[in-house]
Write a protein that holds these residues in place. Sequence first.
Motif, PDB file in Angstrom:
ATOM      1  N   ALA A 134       0.837  -1.204   0.000  1.00  0.00           N
ATOM      2  CA  ALA A 134       0.000   0.000   0.000  1.00  0.00           C
ATOM      3  C   ALA A 134       0.869   1.251   0.000  1.00  0.00           C
ATOM      4  CB  ALA A 134      -0.915   0.002   1.222  1.00  0.00           C
ATOM      5  N   ASP A 135       0.439   2.237  -0.765  1.00  0.00           N
ATOM      6  CA  ASP A 135       1.153   3.508  -0.830  1.00  0.00           C
ATOM      7  C   ASP A 135       0.665   4.475   0.240  1.00  0.00           C
ATOM      8  OD1 ASP A 135       2.627   3.420  -3.738  1.00  0.00           O
ATOM      9  OD2 ASP A 135       0.732   2.334  -3.744  1.00  0.00           O
ATOM     10  N   TYR A 136      -0.625   4.370   0.603  1.00  0.00           N
ATOM     11  CA  TYR A 136      -1.238   5.232   1.603  1.00  0.00           C
ATOM     12  C   TYR A 136      -2.029   4.366   2.582  1.00  0.00           C
ATOM     13  CZ  TYR A 136      -0.412   8.817  -1.991  1.00  0.00           C
ATOM     14  OH  TYR A 136       0.158   9.642  -2.931  1.00  0.00           O
ATOM     15  N   VAL A 137      -1.930   4.691   3.859  1.00  0.00           N
ATOM     16  CA  VAL A 137      -2.715   4.006   4.886  1.00  0.00           C
ATOM     17  C   VAL A 137      -3.385   5.078   5.728  1.00  0.00           C
ATOM     18  CG1 VAL A 137      -2.721   2.350   6.780  1.00  0.00           C
ATOM     19  CG2 VAL A 137      -1.018   2.135   4.956  1.00  0.00           C
ATOM     20  N   GLY A 138      -4.723   5.048   5.815  1.00  0.00           N
ATOM     21  CA  GLY A 138      -5.435   6.106   6.521  1.00  0.00           C
ATOM     22  C   GLY A 138      -6.603   5.614   7.334  1.00  0.00           C
ATOM     23  N   MET A 139      -7.125   6.521   8.146  1.00  0.00           N
ATOM     24  CA  MET A 139      -8.240   6.206   9.043  1.00  0.00           C
ATOM     25  C   MET A 139      -8.841   7.513   9.545  1.00  0.00           C
ATOM     26  SD  MET A 139      -8.073   3.787  12.441  1.00  0.00           S
ATOM     27  CE  MET A 139      -9.581   3.318  13.319  1.00  0.00           C
ATOM     28  N   ALA A 140     -10.057   7.460  10.019  1.00  0.00           N
ATOM     29  CA  ALA A 140     -10.687   8.639  10.612  1.00  0.00           C
ATOM     30  C   ALA A 140      -9.984   9.004  11.921  1.00  0.00           C
ATOM     31  CB  ALA A 140     -12.163   8.378  10.870  1.00  0.00           C
ATOM     32  N   SER A 141      -9.979  10.296  12.245  1.00  0.00           N
ATOM     33  CA  SER A 141      -9.335  10.775  13.477  1.00  0.00           C
ATOM     34  C   SER A 141     -10.260  10.593  14.676  1.00  0.00           C
ATOM     35  CB  SER A 141      -8.946  12.255  13.338  1.00  0.00           C
ATOM     36  OG  SER A 141      -7.883  12.419  12.452  1.00  0.00           O
ATOM     37  N   THR A 142     -10.684   9.371  14.892  1.00  0.00           N
ATOM     38  CA  THR A 142     -11.445   9.038  16.088  1.00  0.00           C
ATOM     39  C   THR A 142     -10.449   8.755  17.214  1.00  0.00           C
ATOM     40  OG1 THR A 142     -11.442   6.708  15.448  1.00  0.00           O
ATOM     41  CG2 THR A 142     -13.317   8.041  14.712  1.00  0.00           C
ATOM     42  N   ALA A 143     -10.962   8.414  18.388  1.00  0.00           N
ATOM     43  CA  ALA A 143     -10.061   8.066  19.491  1.00  0.00           C
ATOM     44  C   ALA A 143      -9.174   6.888  19.090  1.00  0.00           C
ATOM     45  CB  ALA A 143     -10.874   7.727  20.735  1.00  0.00           C
ATOM     46  N   MET A 144      -9.777   5.903  18.408  1.00  0.00           N
ATOM     47  CA  MET A 144      -9.004   4.748  17.960  1.00  0.00           C
ATOM     48  C   MET A 144      -8.006   5.145  16.882  1.00  0.00           C
ATOM     49  SD  MET A 144     -10.485   1.217  16.304  1.00  0.00           S
ATOM     50  CE  MET A 144      -9.493   0.236  15.164  1.00  0.00           C
ATOM     51  N   GLY A 145      -8.438   5.983  15.942  1.00  0.00           N
ATOM     52  CA  GLY A 145      -7.555   6.402  14.865  1.00  0.00           C
ATOM     53  C   GLY A 145      -6.354   7.174  15.363  1.00  0.00           C
ATOM     54  N   LYS A 146      -6.580   8.046  16.336  1.00  0.00           N
ATOM     55  CA  LYS A 146      -5.483   8.850  16.891  1.00  0.00           C
ATOM     56  C   LYS A 146      -4.493   7.985  17.655  1.00  0.00           C
ATOM     57  CE  LYS A 146      -8.210  13.103  17.306  1.00  0.00           C
ATOM     58  NZ  LYS A 146      -8.842  14.076  18.226  1.00  0.00           N
ATOM     59  N   ASP A 147      -4.969   6.877  18.198  1.00  0.00           N
ATOM     60  CA  ASP A 147      -4.109   5.975  18.955  1.00  0.00           C
ATOM     61  C   ASP A 147      -3.372   5.003  18.043  1.00  0.00           C
ATOM     62  OD1 ASP A 147      -3.118   4.778  21.392  1.00  0.00           O
ATOM     63  OD2 ASP A 147      -4.555   3.145  21.109  1.00  0.00           O
ATOM     64  N   LEU A 148      -4.075   4.515  17.021  1.00  0.00           N
ATOM     65  CA  LEU A 148      -3.547   3.443  16.184  1.00  0.00           C
ATOM     66  C   LEU A 148      -2.610   3.915  15.076  1.00  0.00           C
ATOM     67  CD1 LEU A 148      -3.522   0.457  15.270  1.00  0.00           C
ATOM     68  CD2 LEU A 148      -5.642   0.931  14.004  1.00  0.00           C
ATOM     69  N   MET A 149      -2.998   4.954  14.347  1.00  0.00           N
ATOM     70  CA  MET A 149      -2.252   5.298  13.128  1.00  0.00           C
ATOM     71  C   MET A 149      -0.808   5.738  13.371  1.00  0.00           C
ATOM     72  SD  MET A 149      -4.389   4.188  11.190  1.00  0.00           S
ATOM     73  CE  MET A 149      -3.487   4.427   9.683  1.00  0.00           C
ATOM     74  N   PRO A 150      -0.500   6.508  14.434  1.00  0.00           N
ATOM     75  CA  PRO A 150       0.915   6.827  14.660  1.00  0.00           C
ATOM     76  C   PRO A 150       1.762   5.573  14.899  1.00  0.00           C
ATOM     77  CG  PRO A 150      -0.501   8.310  15.905  1.00  0.00           C
ATOM     78  CD  PRO A 150      -1.384   7.220  15.375  1.00  0.00           C
ATOM     79  N   ARG A 151       1.164   4.567  15.524  1.00  0.00           N
ATOM     80  CA  ARG A 151       1.896   3.321  15.779  1.00  0.00           C
ATOM     81  C   ARG A 151       2.134   2.560  14.471  1.00  0.00           C
ATOM     82  NH1 ARG A 151       0.976   1.679  21.463  1.00  0.00           N
ATOM     83  NH2 ARG A 151      -0.301   3.261  22.468  1.00  0.00           N
ATOM     84  N   VAL A 152       1.111   2.581  13.603  1.00  0.00           N
ATOM     85  CA  VAL A 152       1.256   1.947  12.294  1.00  0.00           C
ATOM     86  C   VAL A 152       2.346   2.660  11.494  1.00  0.00           C
ATOM     87  CG1 VAL A 152       0.108   1.502  10.087  1.00  0.00           C
ATOM     88  CG2 VAL A 152      -1.109   1.073  12.236  1.00  0.00           C
ATOM     89  N   ALA A 153       2.341   3.993  11.560  1.00  0.00           N
ATOM     90  CA  ALA A 153       3.358   4.769  10.846  1.00  0.00           C
ATOM     91  C   ALA A 153       4.759   4.418  11.345  1.00  0.00           C
ATOM     92  CB  ALA A 153       3.093   6.262  11.017  1.00  0.00           C
ATOM     93  N   ALA A 154       4.901   4.289  12.657  1.00  0.00           N
ATOM     94  CA  ALA A 154       6.211   3.943  13.218  1.00  0.00           C
ATOM     95  C   ALA A 154       6.641   2.557  12.760  1.00  0.00           C
ATOM     96  CB  ALA A 154       6.153   4.016  14.740  1.00  0.00           C
ATOM     97  N   ARG A 155       5.693   1.626  12.748  1.00  0.00           N
ATOM     98  CA  ARG A 155       6.006   0.255  12.324  1.00  0.00           C
ATOM     99  C   ARG A 155       6.426   0.215  10.850  1.00  0.00           C
ATOM    100  NH1 ARG A 155       5.147  -5.283  14.107  1.00  0.00           N
ATOM    101  NH2 ARG A 155       4.735  -4.322  16.136  1.00  0.00           N
ATOM    102  N   LEU A 156       5.804   1.066  10.036  1.00  0.00           N
ATOM    103  CA  LEU A 156       6.103   1.095   8.603  1.00  0.00           C
ATOM    104  C   LEU A 156       7.235   2.055   8.250  1.00  0.00           C
ATOM    105  CD1 LEU A 156       2.450   1.126   7.194  1.00  0.00           C
ATOM    106  CD2 LEU A 156       4.044  -0.807   7.207  1.00  0.00           C
ATOM    107  N   LYS A 157       7.778   2.741   9.285  1.00  0.00           N
ATOM    108  CA  LYS A 157       8.798   3.777   9.061  1.00  0.00           C
ATOM    109  C   LYS A 157       8.285   4.810   8.049  1.00  0.00           C
ATOM    110  CE  LYS A 157      12.881   1.040  10.258  1.00  0.00           C
ATOM    111  NZ  LYS A 157      12.133  -0.033  10.925  1.00  0.00           N
ATOM    112  N   ALA A 158       7.037   5.209   8.255  1.00  0.00           N
ATOM    113  CA  ALA A 158       6.363   6.111   7.323  1.00  0.00           C
ATOM    114  C   ALA A 158       6.133   7.473   7.954  1.00  0.00           C
ATOM    115  CB  ALA A 158       5.019   5.514   6.900  1.00  0.00           C
TER     116      ALA A 158
END
Length: 321
Positions: free
Chosen positions: A91-115
């Motif tokens: 995937a070139d882009y990974v996204g999600m809504a800025s809900t409580a879950m989104g704010k918690d999850l996506m930065p961790r996904v970015a760190a894991r992907l070095k993105a």
Amino acid sequence: MPIVLIVAEQQPDGHLRKATLNAVGAGRALAEKAGAEVHLVLLSKDPSKVAEELKGLGVKAVHTAAAPELEHYLAEVYTPVIAGLAQELKADYVGMASTAMGKDLMPRVAARLKAAMATDVMGFNGSGAEITFTRPMWAGNVFAEVKLTTPVKVFSVRATEFPAAQGGQPAAEAKSFTPKLEPSKTKFVDFKEVKSARPELTEARVVVSGGRGTKGDFKEIEALADELGAAVGASRAVCDAGWVPNDLQVGQTGKVVAPSLYIAAGISGAIQHLAGMKSSKTIVAINKDPEAPIFQVADYGLVADLFKVLPELRQALKALK
């Protein structure tokens, strides 16, 4: 073809969180500019019911993973699964809504992907590989155009800025996959939901909010909300004073809402509050101070005492029924 992977969110009651529909709308807008296709991913103990709803949103594929460990959201469990799928799909882009879950999850996904990551995205510009992300800064006083230069780009979207994806589209391809679960040092213990007969604040069509002008008396705010079938909101000052629960806070550090009608009673309109509601379709402000900043963003303003106006408004509404 480039891929935009959008993470869908299932509520504790098993239904799809409405903000996901806005995130899908954002994903489709991004895909159009980037010449990409949209894929969705849903993690759950039983994703079958929600997956059927997702399949008709006009996307290429819906990826689902089912496992007992995915019944309740835990960032440490979900992160490697989402990152693993993104890598598998390239995937070139990974996204999600800025809900409580989104704010918690996506930065961790970015760190894991070095993105690189852009948060609270409000729009996309450019085309092809030159996409930039529009996001707010300083409580919405400044809007930045951000370009992410890593191979994979992660983002969260402000759901109120994108139209919800509509169903009834050609069915997407359904794909199930085996989640890459990793040992976790955290476990789900309990979920204590604040239950209310009123609509959820972030998903309500009408919101009635009270501020410092209520002096802690929210009876008229709640009565008008019940008359309108609306959700109740509050300013930060009210929540900090302990007059109402914190989950009612609207603003930069609270919840961002964009209902069809937002009624602000006794709210002066500090910039932090405006950042959470100024995207509302119609804003009605009631305040005794004619210089209150809230009037600058209001579609309709009334300089008056809320304790006099709100009962009269309720009576007028009853007369119309």
